[in-house]
Design an enzyme around this catalytic site. Structure first.
Site, short mmCIF file in Angstrom:
data_model
loop_
_atom_site.label_atom_id
_atom_site.label_comp_id
_atom_site.label_asym_id
_atom_site.label_seq_id
_atom_site.Cartn_x
_atom_site.Cartn_y
_atom_site.Cartn_z
N ALA A 17 -0.76 6.14 -8.15
CA ALA A 17 0.61 6.12 -7.64
C ALA A 17 1.06 4.66 -7.53
CB ALA A 17 0.69 6.81 -6.29
N SER B 251 -4.01 5.24 -4.87
CA SER B 251 -2.88 4.32 -4.72
C SER B 251 -3.08 3.13 -5.65
CB SER B 251 -2.83 3.80 -3.28
OG SER B 251 -3.96 2.98 -3.03
N ASP B 252 -1.99 2.50 -6.06
CA ASP B 252 -2.16 1.17 -6.63
C ASP B 252 -2.70 0.29 -5.49
OD1 ASP B 252 -2.27 -1.08 -8.18
OD2 ASP B 252 -0.23 -0.91 -8.97
N TRP B 253 -3.29 -0.83 -5.88
CA TRP B 253 -4.02 -1.64 -4.90
C TRP B 253 -3.08 -2.22 -3.84
CZ3 TRP B 253 -6.92 1.04 -7.58
CH2 TRP B 253 -8.30 0.90 -7.62
#
Ligand code: BGC
Length: 768
Positions: free
Chosen positions: A200, A233-235
């Protein structure tokens, strides 16, 4: 003990609430948490899309440097230009092997975001402006990696099409555009290749964070597309961990202090259903299980085992990525002997072969074009003279050109070119010009490089420009002054050899543009809306992205989407189409290599729709195939257009709808060059309509059943208007039905109309 000794469903029941909360986020930058008492191991994830970026020691920082050597394959911008799904599969498998050799369970790629604007700093990591190309190639890469037992993460979901304000911006996009353009490639990858995870994105979509978006993660991704993997999640993209979990975000990466406790508290106070957490944990455990199973199914690999073979694959992939844009007078390939070849441009000696940011690979070796061209020249009894022409140091990261006047460098280069039989000028974007985290401000090459090309072309009419860039650049400063232009993108570590292969004809170029090269930035469809303001970016051009815009408006471009030349010629004939019972259309065309050189051709199939209730692009790519033919060889290329290839997304109905009528199936060399076409009559779907008393007269009359029934209803009340008075109809058509009853002289009351509408809605199966 491994977790496969226990059924993972049962394992969830054995975990404490605290342990479950812990499994929903990372233990450090790259790993998930372990639960030793139950044999649950930690998993390692690592970038990236065109090479493994695994950091060497401590795992507590982003690891931009100090990573293990790995093969740097061509980045997506180049791979996309191959239009070759088999090749992408082979590159994927190689990536998988390198990940496996270093015990990386999951690779963080590919990125299938659409190139909405050439300015996006991360375009080099993405495939195309077209969702069919991005989806097919992304799916091929995923299948390749996962065939080696390594998971993939398709990213960045979704509408993450710029780097400016990427962590805060809201991408404001209408639903049809989302479905047709920005979600489409993800849908293809999910449905056709089942990636282990989806990432995401940082941004919001229409005001809602992607990481907290139940519509995106639950309704669309899982509900409609049947995604069974995990969402990560993206980081550092997570804002509210609890809201994210509720929305369907299974794994937060990396972990954030306090979030495990927040999850536990939310379950305890009843604001988060424990079943939601269980579901997320189950998905994470399935990843651990899949990694363990892969370890049993695949033999161990020593790091470095495949370095030579992968370097060769990277070179072959790079050569097939190169797009020959222009080749007047067949100046290429360089087949002569005893030539003096002038090589100009620092990029020939110091290649730029990948972009900056999280995808950056520490290559196992790097070839440069100067050495490769010199070796090839020597084989044919020719000589090379080199002049750097410009300096690469001091490049401004915001893409401002290097400012060194470098007049002596230019003078030296001009002298080399003047006395050469052919001049190869290597120019491109400096390292800092395009990167993750920021966008470009313009699409120009550094000014002194443009000047260098003009200066060289002025003294040598046989000038070939070789470009190194991760997203399109303007060619206008010198295009008409040179006979040949080679778009060599960022080609990965073996790109130098690949360029020589194409220049000397060892490889016949077969790349095709997966993004349009415009004449000027201000012609690009998102120009006036990019990158937005006040925290919002409005996707005002709608579905008219890339060639969909240029072809629909008749705007000229420098080179259209799909364009690319070859050293041979191909003839296309005998186009045949056939409609199957399920509505799919099979298309076939006979392709013949009519030249004297073996070569690969790309057959592109577009569909041009009939008139529709929604404004639609002039044509859209719906299928493609790459075919390799010996001189004189013919092959019938067969492609299938599923019914969806004829559909648009009907927002009101929430489904894909085909408009009845003649659709043109166009077989084309580019979006602007249709060679053969056939008309296919397609049966339409009854466009589901949600007609109410507040729908307009036109909407009612457009409905094939409800429209006539309503007219009959009017007639029954004594209103004899039959709609034949065209100007009256034209006035009334845009009025909501309710207001018609208020017009003087109309004998139908609002109550009568409400009754009629209720009856008709019932007859149409709509809720009252
Ligand atoms: C990037 C991702 C990447 C992640 C881990 C993020 O900044 O957007 O593409 O996979 O970092 O490096």
């Amino acid at each position: 003990m491994t977790i496969s000794d226990t059924n993972v469903d049962k394992l969830v029941a054995q975990l404490t609430l605290e342990e479950k909360a812990s499994l929903a986020s990372g233990s450090d930058y790259w790993s998930t948490k372990a639960v030793d008492r139950l044999g649950i191991a930690s998993l390692e994830l690592a970038d990236g899309s065109h090479g493994l970026r695994k950091q060497r020691a401590s795992a507590d920082h982003p690891g931009m440097t100090g990573t293990h050597p790995a093969t740097c394959f061509p980045p997506a911008v180049a791979l996309a230009s191959t239009w070759d799904v088999d090749l992408l599969g082979r590159v994927g498998a190689a990536l998988g092997r390198e990940a496996r050799a270093r015990d990386v369970a999951v690779l963080l790629g590919p990125g299938v975001n659409i190139k909405r604007s050439p300015l996006c700093g991360r375009n080099f990591e993405y495939f195309s402006e077209d969702p069919h190309v991005a989806g097919q190639l992304g799916a091929a890469l995923v299948r390749g990696v996962q065939s080696e037992g390594v998971g993939t993460v398709v990213k960045h979901f979704a509408a993450n099409n710029q780097e400016t304000d990427r962590m805060v911006v809201s991408s404001d996009v209408d639903e049809r555009t989302l479905r047709e353009i920005y979600l489409n490639a993800f849908e293809t990858v999910v449905r056709e290749a089942q990636p282990w995870l989806v990432m995401a994105s940082y941004n919001k979509i229409n005001g809602v964070w992607s990481c907290e978006n139940p519509w995106l993660l639950r309704s669309v991704l899982r509900g409609e597309w049947g995604f069974t993997g995990a969402v990560v999640s993206d980081w550092l993209a997570v804002n509210s961990r609890v809201a994210g979990l509720a929305a369907g975000l299974d794994l937060e990466m990396p972990g954030a202090a306090g979030n495990d406790e927040r999850i536990v508290a939310a379950v305890r106070d009843g604001s988060l259903d424990e079943a939601v957490l269980d579901d997320a944990v189950l998905r994470v455990l399935r990843l651990v299980e899949a990694h363990e199973e892969a370890g049993r199914a695949h033999p161990a690999i020593e790091p470095g085992t495949h370095d030579d073979a992968h370097h060769e694959l990277a070179r072959a992939a790079a050569a097939d990525s190169i797009v020959l844009l222009k080749n007047d007078g067949d100046i290429l390939p360089l087949t002569g002997s005893d030539l003096t070849i002038g090589v100009v441009g620092e990029f020939a000696r110091t290649p730029r072969f990948q972009g900056a940011g999280s995808s950056q690979v520490n290559p196992t070796r790097v070839d440069n074009a100067l050495d490769a061209v010199t070796a090839a020249a020597q084989r044919t009894g020719s000589r090379v003279a080199f002049a750097p022409g410009y300096r690469l140091d001091g490049a401004d990261p915001t893409a401002a050109p290097v400012t060194d006047p470098a007049t002596d460098l230019v003078a030296e280069a001009v002298e080399v070119a003047r006395t050469a039989d052919v001049a190869l000028v290597f120019v491109g974007l400096p390292d800092g010009a395009e990167s993750e985290s920021y966008d470009r401000q313009h699409i120009d090459l550094p000014a002194e490089q443009d000047a260098l090309v003009r200066a060289v072309a002025a003294v040598n009419p046989r000038t070939v420009v070789v470009l190194s860039n991760g997203s399109v650049v303007s060619l206008e400063a010198w295009h008409d002054a040179v006979p040949a232009v080679v778009e060599a993108w960022l080609l990965g570590q073996a790109g130098g050899g690949a360029v020589a292969d194409v220049l000397f004809g060892a490889v016949n170029p077969s790349g095709r543009l997966a993004e349009t090269i415009p004449l000027r930035l201000s012609d690009t469809p998102a120009y006036l809306n990019y990158p937005g303001e006040g925290g919002h970016v409005r996707y005002g051009e709608g579905v008219f992205v890339g060639y969909r815009h240029y072809q629909s408006t008749g705007r000229e471009v420098r080179y259209p989407f799909g364009h690319g030349l070859s050293y041979t010629t191909f003839d296309w004939s005998e186009l045949a189409t056939e409609v199957a019972a399920d509505g799919a259309v099979s298309v076939s065309v006979l392709v013949t290599n009519t030249g004297t050189t073996a070569g690969k051709d790309v057959v592109q199939v577009y569909v041009a729709p009939p008139s529709r209730p929604v404004r639609s692009p002039a044509r859209e790519l719906r299928a493609f195939a790459k075919v390799d033919l010996a001189p004189g060889e013919s092959r019938r290329v067969r492609l299938t257009l599923e019914r969806r290839a004829f559909a648009y997304y009907h927002v009101g109905a929430g489904q894909w709808v085909v408009a009845a009528g003649d659709h043109e199936v166009q077989v084309a060399r580019s979006a602007a060059d249709v060679v053969l076409s056939a008309t296919v009559g397609v049966t339409g779907d009854a466009a589901p309509a949600d007609l109410t008393i507040d729908s307009t007269v036109r909407e009612w009359l457009e409905h094939p059943v409800a429209g006539p029934a309503l007219m009959q209803g009017f007639a029954a009340t004594g209103e004899t208007g039959d709609g034949s008075d065209q100007s009256t109809m034209a006035m009334i058509a845009p009025m909501p039905l309710r207001r018609v009853s208020r017009l003087p002289g109309v004998p139908v009351t609002e109550e009568q109309l409400e009754g009629m509408v209720a009856q008709l809605r019932q007859a149409m199966g709509l809720t009252p």
